[in-house]
Design a protein around this motif. Structure first.
Motif, short mmCIF file in Angstrom:
data_model
loop_
_atom_site.label_atom_id
_atom_site.label_comp_id
_atom_site.label_asym_id
_atom_site.label_seq_id
_atom_site.Cartn_x
_atom_site.Cartn_y
_atom_site.Cartn_z
N ASN A 151 16.69 -4.44 -18.07
CA ASN A 151 15.57 -5.00 -17.32
C ASN A 151 15.02 -3.93 -16.38
N VAL A 152 13.74 -4.03 -16.07
CA VAL A 152 13.09 -3.04 -15.22
C VAL A 152 12.31 -3.76 -14.13
N THR A 153 12.43 -3.24 -12.91
CA THR A 153 11.64 -3.72 -11.79
C THR A 153 11.09 -2.50 -11.06
N ALA A 154 10.13 -2.69 -10.16
CA ALA A 154 9.40 -1.53 -9.66
C ALA A 154 9.04 -1.63 -8.19
N MET A 155 9.01 -0.47 -7.55
CA MET A 155 8.40 -0.28 -6.24
C MET A 155 7.03 0.36 -6.45
N PHE A 156 6.14 0.13 -5.50
CA PHE A 156 4.79 0.71 -5.52
C PHE A 156 4.84 1.99 -4.69
N GLY A 157 4.50 3.13 -5.30
CA GLY A 157 4.66 4.42 -4.64
C GLY A 157 3.50 4.77 -3.72
N HIS A 158 3.85 5.12 -2.48
CA HIS A 158 2.84 5.50 -1.50
C HIS A 158 2.09 6.76 -1.92
N GLY A 197 3.93 -8.47 -8.58
CA GLY A 197 5.38 -8.56 -8.70
C GLY A 197 6.16 -7.32 -8.32
N TYR A 198 5.51 -6.30 -7.76
CA TYR A 198 6.26 -5.16 -7.23
C TYR A 198 7.14 -5.65 -6.08
N LEU A 199 8.31 -5.02 -5.94
CA LEU A 199 9.26 -5.46 -4.93
C LEU A 199 8.85 -5.04 -3.53
N GLY A 200 8.06 -3.99 -3.44
CA GLY A 200 7.66 -3.46 -2.15
C GLY A 200 7.02 -2.10 -2.35
N MET A 201 7.18 -1.23 -1.37
CA MET A 201 6.51 0.06 -1.40
C MET A 201 7.50 1.14 -0.99
N SER A 202 7.43 2.28 -1.68
CA SER A 202 8.34 3.39 -1.36
C SER A 202 7.56 4.53 -0.71
N HIS A 233 1.31 0.86 9.47
CA HIS A 233 0.30 -0.05 8.91
C HIS A 233 0.83 -0.76 7.67
N PHE A 234 1.42 0.02 6.76
CA PHE A 234 1.93 -0.59 5.53
C PHE A 234 3.19 -1.40 5.81
N ALA A 235 3.97 -0.97 6.80
CA ALA A 235 5.15 -1.75 7.17
C ALA A 235 4.75 -3.16 7.63
N LYS A 236 3.62 -3.24 8.32
CA LYS A 236 3.14 -4.54 8.78
C LYS A 236 2.83 -5.46 7.61
N VAL A 237 2.23 -4.89 6.56
CA VAL A 237 1.93 -5.68 5.36
C VAL A 237 3.22 -6.14 4.69
N LEU A 238 4.16 -5.22 4.52
CA LEU A 238 5.41 -5.55 3.84
C LEU A 238 6.21 -6.56 4.65
N ARG A 239 6.18 -6.45 5.96
CA ARG A 239 6.87 -7.42 6.82
C ARG A 239 6.27 -8.82 6.63
N ALA A 240 4.95 -8.89 6.64
CA ALA A 240 4.30 -10.19 6.49
C ALA A 240 4.56 -10.78 5.10
N ARG A 241 4.63 -9.93 4.10
CA ARG A 241 4.85 -10.41 2.73
C ARG A 241 6.34 -10.54 2.39
N GLU A 242 7.22 -10.18 3.32
CA GLU A 242 8.67 -10.26 3.14
C GLU A 242 9.13 -9.46 1.92
N ARG A 243 8.61 -8.24 1.82
CA ARG A 243 8.97 -7.34 0.73
C ARG A 243 9.70 -6.12 1.30
N VAL A 244 10.12 -5.25 0.41
CA VAL A 244 11.02 -4.14 0.76
C VAL A 244 10.22 -2.86 1.04
N MET A 245 10.63 -2.14 2.05
CA MET A 245 10.11 -0.80 2.33
C MET A 245 11.24 0.18 2.06
N GLN A 246 11.01 1.10 1.12
CA GLN A 246 12.01 2.14 0.83
C GLN A 246 11.52 3.44 1.44
N MET A 247 12.38 4.11 2.18
CA MET A 247 11.96 5.30 2.91
C MET A 247 12.92 6.45 2.68
#
Length: 584
Positions: A151-158, A197-202, A233-247
């Motif tokens: 199975n494959v899942t994905a983060m959205f790359g900054h 359906g991306y899990l969040g942003m990296s 700015h993007f952390a605020k979006v991910l926080r509101a959407r309850e998604r993952v920030m990878q750093m």
């Protein structure tokens, strides 16, 4: 109604459900139509069922690899067999700000190849040939149509969205900032990605991750050039959407790790899921892993953060051809050398007195933070045209020649180039400290980098190394963690944090299942070999293969690996792995 696939009965194993709450119990597991149909004692095998004998073995949910760079390999060899044969049934792509979600083929190859040590002259033509998507949502649909192994899942790359919106040139210009319109467009693309359906942003703040190609070669990747205002700015979006920030922090200086941690806190606001790379008992900076652990526990326990470290459960080892390794990029002179793609030109530079003086000054600077220890008595030469050097350290060769170790290191680099192959240990070399890392509550097990650094690393089998630590501690009369917690750490814990439907072995859920023989969790796990890379002729990659350790793997209820062989059709037809979208 006819069944989609023959039933599978896994008989007589010790079943762990992936929750970490219940001890393993001897039971049979019956799989029908991709779903766990029954778990019980002495189940009757249905007509036509494939029966797998798991006596004295563990039966667990499929392992989850939360950090891969399979973005390119998945297009050439979607079976991703090195992961599947080791029990990994779900993988995450799009790490470190890098993603094929959007952008031109040339921009994507420039961003991906040098950082991840994947051949540019393979990836660029591949992307030019197969890229049929324009939006992040279309990219997920493209992945979903591939004959996936796991199975494959994905983060959205900054980096991907930043370069696509700003243009690659502006995105790597230290003086350029996104306009209000560009920031709005990146935000719109992020929302679209999360909706798809991306899990969040990296993201990436590590300056020594460099671009490939010939347009902006040796500039850092686009995400590095953002200011903290943009990250927040993007952390605020991910926080509101309850998604993952990878750093990815600045691993050399580590100065920005507290800032990353504070971004995750939830006092007076929602917590932000923050995955950070990586907690390691570093040879170069002893004790920093314990500082990181204490800091993150404080943030999570007292300030309601959800910060987690990605960490490996085995020594962090590197195999290196010449200077082809990311840690050389932490030196400006190292970047200058790796900038040269022609190896003869590079070797001439390495022999240049002025360049060597600059390299030595940077190497020996006591104030310079280090990701690699630079102790030349430790690395060992493992291959070289001069066979008399094999098995020796650079320091021992230097002593024989009556010169300084660093001079010897540079002499050999200049003489042999990439024909000089050597090995070093970067961290996790002390068992007690490694046990601290893998047991720490702020750690998520996994930092395999699978699909990248093909000549440098081989961590496709990382879950098995955690299990070995646990059974070795038991053999010593100690408890590192319970077996059910060890299984949980590489299955349900990761899946639940990421927000994907994986990591649990329960009736009614998708049957991603691994059979592990605990009697084989021994020194054979350390054996390293090289195998030809599928889709990249002439390139051999490092792998660890101890196939007896994993007798069977099921993905989506289908036997993908059994008794040392892949199933017919794995990687050629759909029906094994599928795309996993965020469940929240």
């Amino acid at each position: 109604m006819a069944e989609l696939d023959p039933p599978v009965l896994i008989r007589g194993g010790t079943v762990f459900d992936g929750s970490g709450q219940r001890p393993g119990l001897r039971a049979d597991v019956l799989v029908r139509d991709g779903i766990v149909a029954q778990i019980g004692i002495d189940l009757v095998a249905p007509d036509g069922a494939a029966v797998i004998d798991a006596t004295d073995q563990w039966v667990t949910p499929g392992f989850v690899d939360l950090h891969t760079h399979y973005d390119a390999e998945i297009e050439m060899a979607p079976a991703l067999g090195e992961s599947v044969r080791h029990g990994v049934t779900s993988v995450l792509v799009g790490s470190c700000g890098l993603s094929f979600a959007m952008g031109t083929p040339e921009d994507l190859a420039d961003q991906f190849c040098r950082v991840e040590a994947v051949p540019y002259d393979t990836v660029l033509p591949l992307l030019e040939k197969i890229k049929d998507w324009e939006t992040p949502a279309e990219y997920l649909d493209h992945l979903d149509a591939l004959p996936l192994g796991p199975n494959v899942t994905a983060m959205f790359g900054h980096s991907a969205v930043r370069s696509a919106v700003m243009g690659l040139g502006r995105s790597v210009d230290d003086k350029a900032r996104p306009t209000a319109r560009e920031l709005d467009e990146m935000t719109r693309q992020l929302h679209g990605a999360l909706d798809a359906g991306y899990l969040g942003m990296s993201f990436n703040t590590l300056p020594w991750d460099k671009l490939d190609g010939d347009r902006f070669r040796s500039k850092s990747t686009p995400s590095v050039y953002a200011k903290w205002k943009e990250y927040r700015h993007f952390a605020k979006v991910l926080r509101a959407r309850e998604r993952v920030m990878q750093m990815v922090p600045d691993l050399a200086g580590r100065w920005n790790i507290p800032l990353i941690g504070v971004m995750s806190t939830g006092v007076g606001r929602k917590s932000l899921k923050m995955m950070v790379i990586s907690m390691v008992d570093s040879v170069a900076m002893r004790g920093t892993h314990r500082i990181a652990g204490a800091m993150t526990s404080f943030l999570n326990d007292k300030l309601h953060a959800e910060m987690r470290w990605q960490s490996l459960p085995l020594p962090f080892e590197l195999w290196v051809d010449g200077m082809e390794v990311p840690v050389m990029e932490e030196l400006g002179a190292g970047t200058q050398a790796l900038h040269e793609t022609d190896l003869e030109t590079r070797q001439a530079l390495l022999a240049d007195p002025a360049w060597r003086e600059m390299f030595k000054k940077q190497w020996t600077n006591p104030l310079s933070p280090k990701a690699w220890h630079r102790d030349l008595d430790e690395p060992k030469i493992i291959d070289c045209p001069d066979a008399s050097l094999i098995g020796r350290s650079f320091a021992s060769v230097a002593a024989e020649r009556g010169i300084e170790p660093l001079d010897c290191f540079l002499d050999l680099q200049a003489e042999f180039g990439n024909d000089l192959r050597w090995y070093t240990v970067v961290g996790n070399d002390r068992v007690k400290e490694l046990e601290y890392v893998v047991d720490h509550p702020t750690v998520l097990i996994g930092f395999s980098d699978a699909g990248a650094h093909l000549r440098n690393m081989a961590y496709y089998d990382f879950p098995l190394h955690l299990f070995r630590l646990v059974v070795n501690a038991e053999a010593d009369g100690r408890t590192l963690m319970t077996r059910e917690r060890a299984v949980h750490r590489v299955t349900g814990e990761i899946a639940d944090y990421l927000g994907i439907d994986a990591g649990h072995l329960e009736v009614g859920r998708r049957a991603d299942i691994v059979v592990v023989d605990p009697a084989t969790l021994d020194g054979r796990l350390d054996d390293i070999t090289e195998e030809e890379m599928i889709g990249m002729p002439g390139l051999d990659r490092l792998v660890r293969r101890h196939d007896a350790c994993v007798p069977a793997v099921l993905v989506n209820g289908r036997v993908a690996w059994h008794d040392g062989a892949f199933a017919d059709g794995l990687g050629d037809r759909t029906g094994f792995g599928r795309l996993l979208r965020a469940t929240t």
